[in-house]
Design a protein around this motif. Structure first.
Motif, short mmCIF file in Angstrom:
data_model
loop_
_atom_site.label_atom_id
_atom_site.label_comp_id
_atom_site.label_asym_id
_atom_site.label_seq_id
_atom_site.Cartn_x
_atom_site.Cartn_y
_atom_site.Cartn_z
N THR A 55 0.68 -1.37 0.31
CA THR A 55 -0.17 -0.49 0.01
C THR A 55 1.28 1.07 0.27
N GLU A 56 2.29 1.65 0.53
CA GLU A 56 2.86 2.18 0.67
C GLU A 56 3.88 2.47 -0.60
N SER A 57 3.75 1.39 -1.30
CA SER A 57 4.15 1.88 -2.93
C SER A 57 3.66 2.69 -4.39
N LEU A 58 1.84 1.35 -3.32
CA LEU A 58 0.88 2.89 -4.08
C LEU A 58 0.55 4.00 -3.94
N LEU A 59 0.67 4.30 -2.87
CA LEU A 59 0.04 5.31 -1.85
C LEU A 59 1.37 6.58 -2.72
N ILE A 60 2.86 6.32 -2.83
CA ILE A 60 3.14 6.54 -3.49
C ILE A 60 3.99 7.51 -4.96
N ALA A 61 3.15 6.13 -5.80
CA ALA A 61 2.70 6.32 -7.37
C ALA A 61 2.07 6.63 -7.52
N LEU A 62 0.74 6.65 -7.01
CA LEU A 62 -0.72 7.17 -6.82
C LEU A 62 -0.25 9.16 -6.97
N ILE A 63 0.65 9.34 -5.72
CA ILE A 63 0.70 11.11 -5.22
C ILE A 63 0.72 11.49 -6.29
N GLY A 64 2.36 11.08 -6.49
CA GLY A 64 3.62 11.67 -7.87
C GLY A 64 2.74 11.00 -8.94
N GLY A 65 1.95 10.89 -9.30
CA GLY A 65 1.79 9.96 -10.31
C GLY A 65 0.43 11.15 -10.97
N LEU A 66 -0.74 11.38 -9.55
CA LEU A 66 -1.78 12.03 -10.29
C LEU A 66 -1.06 13.61 -10.44
N ALA A 67 -0.54 14.40 -9.24
CA ALA A 67 0.42 15.74 -9.15
C ALA A 67 1.07 15.67 -10.77
N GLY A 68 1.92 14.28 -11.31
CA GLY A 68 2.29 15.29 -12.71
C GLY A 68 1.43 14.88 -13.45
N LEU A 69 0.17 14.32 -13.60
CA LEU A 69 -0.87 14.18 -14.51
C LEU A 69 -1.95 15.40 -14.90
N GLY A 70 -2.31 16.08 -13.80
CA GLY A 70 -2.32 17.08 -13.22
C GLY A 70 -1.61 18.18 -14.06
N ALA A 71 -0.71 18.48 -14.07
CA ALA A 71 0.46 19.29 -14.51
C ALA A 71 0.16 19.55 -15.12
N ALA A 72 0.73 17.96 -16.45
CA ALA A 72 -0.11 17.79 -17.76
C ALA A 72 -1.30 18.21 -18.42
N TRP A 73 -2.38 18.24 -17.58
CA TRP A 73 -3.41 18.89 -18.09
C TRP A 73 -4.15 20.73 -18.03
N LEU A 74 -3.34 20.86 -16.87
CA LEU A 74 -3.07 22.03 -17.33
C LEU A 74 -1.98 22.90 -17.97
N ILE A 75 -0.93 22.23 -18.52
CA ILE A 75 -0.34 22.17 -19.24
C ILE A 75 -1.00 22.74 -21.12
N VAL A 76 -1.81 20.99 -21.00
CA VAL A 76 -1.95 21.49 -22.41
C VAL A 76 -3.33 21.89 -22.24
N GLU A 77 -4.06 22.60 -21.63
CA GLU A 77 -5.26 23.50 -21.73
C GLU A 77 -4.66 25.03 -21.71
N GLY A 78 -2.91 25.10 -20.81
CA GLY A 78 -2.64 26.36 -21.79
C GLY A 78 -2.18 26.60 -23.01
N ALA A 79 -1.54 25.10 -23.32
CA ALA A 79 -1.42 25.80 -24.63
C ALA A 79 -2.68 25.36 -25.84
N LYS A 80 -3.60 25.33 -25.05
CA LYS A 80 -4.77 24.95 -25.78
C LYS A 80 -5.40 26.34 -26.96
N ALA A 81 -5.45 27.42 -26.71
CA ALA A 81 -5.08 29.11 -27.46
C ALA A 81 -4.27 28.68 -28.27
N THR A 82 -3.15 28.26 -27.91
CA THR A 82 -1.42 28.90 -28.91
C THR A 82 -1.67 27.48 -29.69
#
Length: 386
Positions: A310-337
Motif C-alpha cells: 500500500t505504501e508503494s501504491l500511495l507513493i506512485a499515486l501521489i506523484g503520478g496524479l500530481a504529474g498528470l494534473g500538471a500535464a492537464w494544466l499545460i495542455v489546457e494552457g497550450a490549447k489556445a496557442t
C-alpha cells in the motif's frame, strides 16, 4: 493504532527521500500525459475517420491537382454513395501570419460526406447553400478570429489571385459549425467552389482532391481499385485510399511520431522503475528491526505485506496524479496557442485512465519484491541482523 497511520509514518520518516521519489514519478507522468495527448491530437484524424470514406488524390503527389470532371466519373462507380471535392485555398486573415485552413468546396455534397464533422443549425445550412459568397467557419476558428454569423470578412490567399486584382476575397459568415465529437476539427472554413472559380484569375477547372463515401466499407478496396484503374494512363492518374490511411501517411511525413513517443515514455518509466524500486527496497531494509517487532507484537505477515505494498501504491499515486494534473494544466494552457496547428489537443478520460493504470502497475511492480521480503522475514534472523 491503524495500519494507515503506520503507513503514513513510514512514508514520511524521511521527507526529502519521499519528495524526491514523488518528484521523479511526477516528471514521468507529466511527460506521459503531455506526449500522449500530443500523439492523440496528431492521430485524431485517423481515429475519427469514417470506415466508409475514401480519398482520391493525384498519384504523383497530393499537392498536384485533378480535373474537376473526375468527380462525376467517380460518382458513377458502383458502390459509391456520395462524392464531394475540395481545393486548398492557402488562406489567411488580415495578416499573413494569421493562417487559415480554408477550402473551396461543393457545399451540398460536403455536408453529406462530412455529416458528423460539420454540424450546422438548419437555418445556417440553408443560408450558406443559398449564398454563393457565404462561408461556414468552425467554432474554434470563429472564436479565434472573433467572427459571428452575418459578419462580412476579407480572406486572402497566398496561392491564388482575384481576377479584379489583389489576393483578397470578400465573404459573408453564414454559419458556424461544430462536430459531433469533441475532437473533431473546428478550426477550418469552407466556401463555394463556384464562387472561387468565377473570381480567380488562374487555375481552371481543377480540384485538389475528391472525397467519397461507400455504401459498404467491405467494398472499399474494390471501389478504390476501380477508380485508380479507370484513370490509369490518363493525364492525371489517381491514388485512392481510405481516409484513415491518407491521414496516417500525411502525419508520417514528419516522422514516426508513435515510435518517438514510445521511446521517450519507455525511457522515463524504465528510469523511474529502477529508482522507485530501489528506494522501496532500501526503505524496507532499513525497517527490518521494526518489522520484526511488529511480527513479535502479533502483526500477521500478510498484514505487513499489505502495508508495504500500500505504501508503494500511495507513493506512485501521489506523484503520478500530481504529474498528470500538471500535464492537464499545460495542455489546457497550450490549447489556445496551438489551436491553429493542433485543434484536437485534449487530455481526455481515456488518457487519464491509461495513466492511472500505469500508476497502479508502477506501485505494484516496485512494491511487490520489498513486500514479499517483509512477508518472509524471520523474526530471529531480523533481530540477529540488528
Amino acid at each position: 493504532m491503524s495500519d494507515l497511520y503506520l503507513i503514513y509514518k513510514n512514508m514520511t520518516r524521511k521527507p526529502l527521500r519521499l519528495f524526491l521519489t514523488c518528484f521523479a514519478i511526477f516528471i514521468a507522468f507529466l511527460i506521459y500525459g503531455a506526449v500522449t495527448t500530443l500523439k492523440s491530437a496528431l492521430d485524431a484524424g485517423i481515429d475519427l475517420a469514417a470506415d466508409n470514406r475514401l480519398v482520391v488524390v493525384n498519384k504523383i503527389n497530393f499537392t498536384q491537382p485533378l480535373p474537376i470532371a473526375y468527380a462525376q466519373k467517380v460518382a458513377a462507380v458502383e458502390g459509391v454513395e456520395h462524392v464531394t471535392y475540395a481545393n486548398w485555398f492557402g488562406g489567411y486573415y488580415q495578416e499573413a501570419r494569421n493562417q487559415i485552413v480554408a477550402m473551396a468546396v461543393e457545399p451540398e455534397s460536403l455536408l453529406q460526406v462530412y455529416e458528423r464533422e460539420i454540424v450546422l443549425p438548419l437555418e445556417q445550412r440553408a443560408a450558406w447553400l443559398g449564398n454563393r459568397q457565404g462561408l461556414i467557419a468552425g467554432k474554434n476558428l470563429a472564436q479565434r478570429l472573433g467572427w459571428k454569423v452575418g459578419d462580412r470578412v476579407p480572406v486572402s490567399s497566398n496561392i491564388f489571385s482575384h481576377k479584379e486584382g489583389g489576393h483578397t476575397w470578400d465573404f459573408v459568415v453564414e454559419g458556424i459549425f461544430t462536430g459531433s465529437d469533441p475532437q473533431h476539427d473546428t478550426n477550418s472554413m469552407y466556401f463555394h467552389y463556384k464562387y472561387f472559380m468565377e473570381t480567380q484569375s488562374f487555375g481552371g477547372d481543377w480540384i485538389g482532391w475528391i472525397t467519397l463515401t461507400t455504401v459498404d466499407p467491405a467494398q472499399n478496396q474494390r471501389i478504390a481499385d476501380e477508380i485508380d484503374n479507370g484513370f490509369a494512363n490518363s493525364q492525371a492518374e489517381t491514388d485512392t485510399s481510405t481516409e484513415a490511411a491518407f491521414s496516417k501517411a500525411f502525419i508520417e511525413q514528419i516522422g514516426n511520431i508513435g515510435l518517438i513517443i514510445f521511446g521517450v515514455v519507455f525511457m522515463a518509466f524504465f528510469t523511474i522503475l529502477i529508482l522507485v524500486g530501489n528506494t522501496m527496497a532500501l526503505a524496507v531494509r532499513e525497517r527490518t528491526g521494526e518489522i520484526a517487532v511488529l511480527k513479535t507484537l502479533g502483526f500477521a505477515a500478510p498484514r505487513i505485506f499489505k502495508m508495504v505494498l500500500t505504501e508503494s501504491l500511495l507513493i506512485a499515486l501521489i506523484g503520478g496524479l500530481a504529474g498528470l494534473g500538471a500535464a492537464w494544466l499545460i495542455v489546457e494552457g497550450a490549447k489556445a496557442t496551438m489551436a491553429q496547428f493542433l485543434p484536437n489537443l485534449v487530455l481526455d478520460s481515456g488518457i487519464a485512465l491509461q495513466a492511472l493504470a500505469f500508476m497502479l502497475l508502477l506501485g505494484l511492480v516496485t512494491g511487490l519484491l520489498p513486500a514479499l521480503n517483509a512477508l518472509r522475514l524471520n523474526i530471529v534472523t531480523a533481530f540477529n541482523r540488528g
